[in-house]
Design an enzyme around this catalytic site. Structure first.
Site, PDB file in Angstrom:
ATOM      1  N   VAL A1382       0.764  -1.274  -0.267  1.00 39.50           N
ATOM      2  CA  VAL A1382      -0.002  -0.027  -0.072  1.00 39.50           C
ATOM      3  C   VAL A1382       1.004   1.183  -0.149  1.00 39.50           C
ATOM      4  CG1 VAL A1382      -1.781   1.272   1.345  1.00 39.50           C
ATOM      5  CG2 VAL A1382      -1.927  -1.285   1.217  1.00 39.50           C
ATOM      6  N   ASP A1515       6.314  14.803  12.447  1.00 35.97           N
ATOM      7  CA  ASP A1515       6.178  14.387  11.259  1.00 35.97           C
ATOM      8  C   ASP A1515       4.617  14.377  10.950  1.00 35.97           C
ATOM      9  OD1 ASP A1515       6.931  13.728   8.795  1.00 35.97           O
ATOM     10  OD2 ASP A1515       7.363  11.817   9.203  1.00 35.97           O
TER      11      ASP A1515
END
EC number: 2.7.11.1
Length: 1678
Positions: A1382, A1515
């Protein structure tokens, strides 16, 4: 010095001419005999001068022999003292930091000695007996205090003599010019000449010495073997030596006696061994500069006595030094001047002639009339004074006998007189007399005649002692130095000995006072004992009955019978005593019962209030029942009923109309609202309420109504009405007493007063009386009826007996009569009932009036504060709510937060602070917090300090308070009160600091900019001031003048009600005018002018408030004039000085400053922290357009912006260039768009960006290694060789040197070592959009491998658990089936998996375990495992498969947010038989504003949860935001999460994505959780514009622009709302301290526009389907 000397010489010359004139004029008038006598005297003087010269030569020869012996001991002493100095430095170095220089002690000593503060501090410390403590962790100022405190301790214990003289500054003091010694030699050679010309040359040479010897050079050795030099003025050098001599004496006395106040005696200190002291001890230096005179000893006899004690010498030393000095058989330097008085004068004049260097210094003269031959030996340091260095250092006056006194002419005498007058500046003399042991200072006048032959040493000493005794008041001079050390021209200066005399005198007085105090204490103790004894006697007398038989005379009766009267008298006395004892016992019991009752009343106050409410409800029910009965009456009795109803209506009308504008009429017969206006009350700060009297007009109305109602009532009820009137008048009289009711507890419940209890008892008695009367009437009626029936029965029986025959006929008649009688009886009963109803109605009406008044009083008592537009039902509901346990807990927690606010401490957990939203929305808890906060701030406002570390915590608490208040539905009194109190806490050290914070709050919340809300605040301030001044007068105004509080009441009707009464009471009170002016001008005009209001509004408001201030007419006019003038000044200054709506008064605040570039005000409290910079944030980071223009003009201007001459151009100049760059770096800078002038102008920023780029690429390369290793393991290692080559190229590093050279002249190179960042191809997250920019980047080669520095930056804090604790033992291959890939995270690839048992889809992240990344993996797994939130990805399990970890998470069907943000791709269809590629139009799929608000809201909730756990994600980007089918938004990829512990609240490691990183992270500064807020702002810009800012630029260029200019403006700002733009600007604030946190942003109004989860899910599904259809149409031809 150089300016003063010519003036002094001119004054000396003028005085010398006067002296010559005065001498020549009497010569003409003298007789020949007198002239002969004068000539004889002159001859004698010349002979004495010749003898002195011979003695000086002998002394010089002896001194030359002694100097050779002195040099042996000097080196030993200096070495010993240097060791002591090193020990002192080590001791202070342990207490202070290591950054201190080697000569810090000498510098501090020299500064303090020069200013003369040491002696003052020493004397004060000895008086007080206190020495300050040493700071263990000092800052710069505390370090200086440590040094001074240590030196003071040394002086106090007599240890300074070990330190002063080894100082390299004091031992190595030399004259700056050596030519002065030559000039002095020439003068000595010319002294023996007899010509006048030679004498003139002598004077000229002396003047040259004046100009050259003004400075001295001080040298000290250095660590490297060099020498440090410092130039010291001779004035300071002289002060130093005077201080040294005085302090040495004090230290020796402290060492010997423990105090410098005691004088030394001959018996206390043993004198040193005697040494022959001949004429060889003279130190007159005629031809040699190495021997100088230190002490001038003037004697009337031929011999000199030695001092009896060593403390009388000018320099005293401790015992350790005295021991060394006793071993060294050295002689003291002394001079002998065996001349007459005239010769003494001439010698002094000549000494001054040759000592012009010392024009501003005092002289040391030791006079000894007695004759002895022994002098004490001084230590080696004193003998070292003979050296030239110490000569120039010590500045003790020198007595050079190389004079011009050998001349026999009158001109020589004149020259001597000239020299006298040239040196009249030698004003001060310290004279030490041996026989009396007194030290005094003699002031020598400038016009005194030196020819007075009658002056003796005895007269001098007596004069000096008298002067010293007389002048003892002023101890310090104007410049702060002691008068002992000052050199002022005041003739009334105090000597050191007189100063000590006064201290001794004071000491004696204190001792006498102590004796008297002790004697008084003893007398007091004896008196107390006597009192106790008498008390015990009285107790005994009271306990035992008195026998009066001893005091009463008995009769002469032999039987001994006592008269009856006497026996009765004794019995009565005994009875009185018993009664007194009983009364005492009853009083004690009564006091106990009263206390018990008061406690019970306080405990049962709630029950009593409930009983009162129940009684009122019962009365209402009775009235309703009576109304129903009255409505069912017949038509015949309507008139009486109408009268009663009319009375009721009139009473209701009066009760409703008496309240003014604020009253509310009720629909029922009894109104429960407060009908009267609220009284003039104190503020909440006084914690009490004043009950106001009922208006006289209302009283008259009620009396009239009662009188009208009485006319309709029967006579038998008049007593009840009178009782009602009396009870009402008693209520009015009670309310007129202005009794105050204090709050018993924080809940505001009060005890019932005695007046209310009496009223209730009276009402009950009246009711009982009425009931008894009604019962009596009923009984009487029944008796009457019974009698009538009996009489009728008797008559019937008689008629039956008499007329039996007529029974049938009469029965019908009788039946009719009976019916008529029954009807009459019914009518009578109905009339009686109607009368009773009327009486009851009238009684109920009077009771209603009384109950209304009681309710008003009870409401004033029960409610702790009157809330605007609030009824009794709201107050009752609040009291019921406050009784619940939930509210008690909330109030306790509110008190805890209040204590945290005041003490500025961190003892409240951040997770608990979020309960404040529930606290402050509740009105009762908000009220209680406000009361407690005000009480605490009153007590601790000025005592508790405000720490800089805890300032952010308090601001965070205050911001949450204000945000909760802003979100509250109603703007009540307590919300405004909390604003004022919080502003007072933030500005507790400032007097007028509250206005500043209110201005900031109103700017952020413009809906509060309404004068109506704040009018009552200011009105309440006037009431408080009025009550203060009216109660205490003008004396109390001085105490309350410093604090300016702006509190308020709640209803505007209060002001209107009080203004009507203010005119009547304005003449009765005298108020301090200045105090009210301060409150009005500062808190009204200056505050309101900065709100952006108009000039007329501010002026009208302030004048209207000033008219309500209870001032007299004259003071009111003055006040209005000042108000108008300040309004005019504040509004006119806005055009000239002020930028924006702020007034010029804001410059008076210290925190507010003005930017140097844009001239805007920088606010100190903008909701975050105080700033002291003179540059705003926009100018600092060059985000303002104006600043950018100025910067461009400055950089590209033709000539520099300097003063005249303008337009200066340099043809030859020094340039800066970067040399030594490899080709890879040059291409990188060229591709990034950097130019030479940018690199030269922003060198540090470029270096920061390159370092960040290197660290980030290294991180990306490590992740690429893991991904490639994982793919190679899955694909059987097909491409291992290629990967190894790539790894070798990526692991190489380059060590770059930026050589800044001078292009044409110097060619000097500055080497800046920096590790060059390596460039990776996959460094951009937007490779699809920016392939053109990134494909041309080159990876430069790096010859060296130095990863230690950057490995330390990438390290995460070591976890406290291992990998085994996190991994399950099951085999994941059996549990899950792995499908397609994915995506990829920061530590590995992500696959789609399926549970083999349940068939549920999961996401599997495979990560390779290595020593380099094991900490990151453990951190990621542990954070995901412990995080359970709806907006955080769910953790399932983790498994270990060989050297890989499988992290199983929940599967999000729509993937990341990145795929849905960007524009639709240009799809190009390729088929076998199709034509060439054709571009299709782009289809934009941007999110609208509601969808962006939903995403931001969900992400903020997840971030808030992470930040509460003291962690940062670091992040946040669109790749890590995952979407589900149900519209859920979740944060993923916790590979870079950092834990913020108490030890490490900030980080400095470089992680994250370049385009989403904050400026502080790029610069390498410390950062915290505010980094995630910046990333959220970039995410919002990406959602609105399809890409982040600077995405079209290369990464290095983008990072450079982010650090310098910040984020650019929106491309289409008109497309977005102001709330959205404000939200993004808050997130993208360059100053991290001003950037808000997640909890604050969750309350932003922009997030209220968020759509529902269902709408967002439909939108995501639509975008997903369109993109899926587009990709399905693509066909690839190979």
């Amino acid at each position: 010095m150089s300016r003063l000397q010519p003036q002094q010489q001119q004054r000396g010359r003028s005085s010398s001419f006067k002296d010559n004139f005065q001498i020549q004029k009497p010569l003409q008038s003298l007789t020949p005999s007198e002239q002969q006598q004068q000539q004889q005297q002159q001859q004698q003087q010349q002979q004495q001068q010749q003898q002195q010269q011979q003695q000086q030569q002998q002394q010089n020869n002896a001194n030359n022999n002694n100097n050779n012996n002195n040099n042996k001991f000097n080196n030993q002493y200096i070495q010993q003292m240097k060791n002591v100095e090193n020990d002192i430095k080590k001791w202070i170095g342990e207490k202070c930091s290591s950054s201190l220089s080697d000569d810090f002690l000498e510098k501090d000593l020299m500064e303090s000695l020069c200013t003369g503060t040491i002696l003052c501090v020493l004397i004060n410390m000895i008086k007080q007996g206190t020495i300050q403590k040493i700071h263990l962790q000092p800052n710069y100022l505390q370090r200086v205090e440590n040094i001074r405190n240590y030196l003071r301790a040394c002086w106090l214990f007599g240890l300074h003599s070990k330190y002063f003289f080894p100082s390299s500054y004091l031992l190595s003091m030399t004259i700056e010019n050596n030519d002065n010694s030559n000039s002095s030699k020439t003068t000595t050679n010319n002294n023996n000449n007899n010509n006048n010309n030679n004498n003139n040359n002598n004077n000229n040479n002396n003047n040259n010495n004046n100009n050259n010897n003004n400075r001295a050079i001080i040298t000290s050795p250095n660590k490297n073997g060099g020498v440090n030099t410092m130039i010291v003025n001779l004035e300071y050098k002289e002060k130093i030596m005077i201080n040294l001599t005085e302090l040495c004496k004090i230290s020796l006395k402290i060492k010997n006696f423990g105090s410098f106040l005691q004088l030394s005696s001959s018996s206390s200190s043993t004198p040193p061994p005697p040494i022959n002291n001949n004429n060889n001890n003279n130190n007159n230096n005629n031809n040699n500069n190495n021997n100088n005179n230190d002490l001038l000893i003037s004697n009337n006899s031929s011999n000199i006595s030695s001092p009896n004690s060593f403390s009388d010498s000018p320099m005293g030393f401790s015992s350790s030094i005295n021991s060394s000095s006793n071993n060294s058989n050295l002689n003291t330097p002394n001079n002998y001047n065996n001349t007459n008085n005239n010769n003494n004068n001439n010698n002094n004049n000549n000494n001054n002639n040759n000592n012009n260097i010392n024009n501003l210094t005092p002289q040391m003269i030791i006079s000894s009339p007695t004759s002895t031959s022994s002098t004490p030996p001084l230590p080696p340091c004193a003998n070292n004074i003979n050296n030239n260095n110490l000569k120039k250092r010590t500045k003790i006056p020198k007595n050079n006998n190389n004079n011009n006194n050998n001349n026999n002419n009158n001109n020589n005498n004149n020259n001597n007189n000239n020299n006298n007058n040239n040196n009249n500046n030698n004003n001060n003399k310290i004279i030490i007399k041996r026989d009396c042991k007194k030290v005094y200072r003699k002031r020598k006048s400038s016009n005194c005649d030196n020819d007075d032959n009658g002056s003796n040493s005895d007269s001098d000493s007596s004069d000096s002692s008298d002067s010293s005794d007389s002048d003892s008041d002023s101890l310090l001079s104007s410049d702060g130095t002691p008068i002992i050390l000052s050199q002022s021209s005041n003739p009334e200066s105090v000597s050191f000995k007189s100063f000590i005399k006064e201290i001794l005198h004071l000491k004696n007085i204190i001792s006498k006072q102590d004796k008297t105090i002790t004697s008084q204490k003893q007398t007091i103790e004896t008196l107390e004992k006597d009192l106790e004894f008498q008390k015990q006697l009285t107790k005994k007398l009271l306990s035992s009955p008195i026998d009066l038989s001893n005091f009463i005379e008995t009769s002469s009766d032999p039987n001994g019978a006592i008269p009856v009267s006497i026996q009765a008298f004794t019995r009565q006395i005994q009875q009185i005593q018993t009664l007194q004892q009983q009364n005492l016992s009853l009083e004690t019991e009564l006091s106990k019962t009263n206390e018990h009752l008061s406690t019970n009343i306080r405990k049962n106050s709630k029950l009593e209030n409930e009983v009162l409410s129940i009684e009122t409800e019962l009365l209402n029910l009775r009235m309703k029942y009576a109304n129903t009965l009255s409505s069912s009456n017949s038509n015949g009795n309507n008139n009486s009923n109408n009268n009663s109803l009319g009375c009721n209506n009139s009473i209701n009308g009066s009760s409703s109309g008496g309240g003014g504008n604020n009253s509310s009429t009720s629909k029922g017969t009894l109104s429960r609202t407060i009908s009267q206006p609220f009284p003039l009350r104190k503020s909440i700060s006084h914690s009490n309420i004043i009950t106001s009297p009922v208006n006289s007009h209302q009283q008259q109305q009620q009396q009239n109504q009662l009188s009208q109602s009485q006319t309709t009532s029967p006579k038998n009820t008049s007593a009840s009405y009178n009782n009602g009137i009396l009870s009402k008048s008693s209520i009015v009289s009670n309310t007129n007493t202005n009794s105050t009711y204090k709050f018993g507890s924080s809940t505001g419940i009060l005890k019932v007063s005695a007046t209310l209890q009496q009223k209730q008892q009276q009402q009950q008695q009246q009711q009982n009386q009425q009931q008894q009367q009604n019962q009596q009437q009923q009984q009487q009626n029944q008796q009457q009826q019974n009698q009538q029936q009996q009489n009728q029965q008797k008559q019937n029986q008689q008629q039956q007996n008499q007329q039996q025959q007529q029974q049938q006929q009469q029965q019908q008649q009788q039946n009719q009569q009976q019916q008529q009688q029954q009807q009459q009886q019914q009518q009578q009963q109905q009339q009686q009932q109607n009368q009773q109803q009327q009486q009851n109605n009238q009684l109920s009406q009077s009771q209603q009036l009384q109950q209304q008044q009681n309710q008003q009083i009870n409401n004033l008592i029960d409610s702790p504060l009157i809330i605007s537009n609030s009824s009794n039902q709201q107050i009752e509901s609040e009291s019921i709510e406050s009784d619940s346990d939930y509210d008690k807990d909330m109030v306790d927690f509110g008190k805890k937060i209040v204590s945290a606010l005041i003490s500025s401490s961190n003892h409240v957990e951040m997770s608990e602070i979020y309960k404040m939203n529930d606290i402050l929305t509740n009105e009762t808890s908000r009220r209680q917090i406000c009361i407690v906060l005000e009480e605490e701030t009153k007590i601790n406002q000025l005592k508790l300090p405000m720490n800089e570390n805890s300032f952010e915590v308090t601001l965070y608490l205050v911001n949450t308070i204000l945000q909760c208040i802003h979100e509250a539905p109603s703007k009540d009194y307590f919300s405004l009160k909390l604003i004022m109190e919080s502003s007072r806490i933030l500005n507790r050290k400032k007097v007028n600091g509250s206005c500043e914070f209110i201005q900031e709050f109103i700017k952020d919340h413009p809906t509060w900019k309404d004068i109506k809300f704040w009018e009552e605040q200011y009105w309440d301030e006037l009431i408080i001031k009025h009550q203060q001044f009216s109660g205490s007068g003008s004396s109390s105004s001085s105490n309350t003048g410093g604090s300016i509080v702006t509190t308020m009441t709640t209803t505007t009707t209060v002001t209107s009600a009080i203004t009507s009464s203010s005119s009547t009471t304005s003449d009765d009170f005298d108020v301090d005018y200045t105090e009210l002016v301060n409150t009005l001008l500062i808190s009204y005009v200056y505050n309101l002018a900065s709100w952006g209001l108009s000039k007329s509004d501010v002026k009208e408001f302030t004048i209207s408030m000033s008219k309500k201030s209870f001032l007299k007419s004259n003071e009111l006019e003055k006040l209005i004039e000042q108000v108008t003038s300040t309004v005019e000044l504040s509004f006119t200054s806005d055009h000239n000085v002020c930028k924006g709506p702020h007034s010029f008064v804001l410059k008076s605040f210290r925190i507010i400053s003005e930017c140097n570039y844009c001239r805007q005000y920088i606010w100190g409290v903008r909701g975050i922290v105080a700033r002291e910079a003179f540059e705003c944030v926009g100018c600092k980071y060059k985000t303002h357009k104006k600043c950018l223009k100025e910067a461009s003009e400055k950089t590209f201007c033709s000539s520099p912006n300097v003063g005249a001459p303008f337009n200066v151009k340099h043809e030859m100049h020094v340039g800066l260039a970067i040399q030594g760059l490899p080709s890879g770096w040059r291409t990188l800078l060229l591709q990034s768009g950097f130019q030479d002038y940018e690199i030269q102008q922003h060198q540090e920023d470029v270096l920061d960006v390159l370092e960040f780029h290197h660290v980030y690429n290294e991180k990306q390369q490590n992740s690429i290694k893991l991904l490639t290793n994982n793919s190679n393991n899955n694909n059987n290692n097909n491409n291992s060789n290629n990967n190894l080559q790539q790894q070798q190229q990526q692991n190489q590093q380059l060590k770059q040197k930026l050589n800044i050279t001078n292009n044409q002249q110097n060619n000097t190179i500055i080497n800046i070592n920096i590790t060059s960042p390596s460039i990776s191809v996959n460094n951009n997250t937007y490779n699809n959009n920016n392939n053109n920019n990134n494909n041309n980047e080159i990876n430069p080669s790096s010859p060296n491998n130095n990863n230690n520095y950057y490995d330390s930056l990438l390290e995460i804090e070591e976890p406290s658990f291992t990998l085994k604790d996190l991994v399950s033992l099951e085999n994941p291959i059996d549990l899950y089936k792995v499908r397609e890939v994915v995506g990829g995270g920061s530590t590995g690839k992500v696959y789609v998996g399926e549970n083999s048992i349940t068939g549920e889809k999961v996401a599997i992240k495979k990560m390779k375990v290595d020593n380099n990344n094991i900490k990151n993996i453990i951190n990621e797994i542990s954070t995901m495992k412990n995080s359970k939130h709806k907006n955080v990805i769910k953790y399932v399990s983790s498994h270990l498969v060989i050297n890989h970890i499988w992290l199983i998470m929940e599967y999000m069907s729509y993937g990341s947010l990145t795929d849905l943000i960007s524009n639709c791709i240009n799809i190009q269809c390729n088929g076998n038989n199709q034509q060439q590629q054709q571009q299709q139009q782009q289809q934009q799929t941007y999110f609208i504003e509601s969808h962006i608000a939903y995403i931001c809201q969900q992400v903020l909730q997840g971030m808030d949860y992470i930040h509460k756990g003291h962690r940062t994600h670091r992040d946040i980007k669109s790749d890590n935001i995952l979407l589900g089918k149900d519209g859920s938004v979740k944060i993923a990829d916790f590979g870079f999460v950092a834990n913020l512990t108490r030890k490490k609240l900030q980080r400095n490691s470089v992680v994250g994505t370049p385009y989403f990183m904050a400026p502080e992270l790029i610069r390498g500064n410390q950062y915290n959780h505010k980094v995630d807020i910046w990333s959220l702002g970039i995410l919002a810009r990406e959602l609105s514009e399809g890409e982040p800012p600077y995405a079209k630029y290369p990464p290095v260029r983008a990072l450079f622009l982010l650090t310098l200019e910040g984020v650019p403006d929106f491309k289409e700002p008109n497309k977005w709302s102001s709330d959205f733009i404000e939200f993004v600007n808050l997130c993208l604030n360059l100053d991290d301290k001003r950037r808000p946190d997640a909890h604050y942003l969750l309350r932003h109004p922009f997030l209220k526009k968020a759509c529902s989860s269902r709408e967002f899910a439909d939108k995501v599904e639509e975008i997903y389907n369109t993109r899926k259809n587009q990709f399905s149409d693509i066909n690839f031809n190979f």
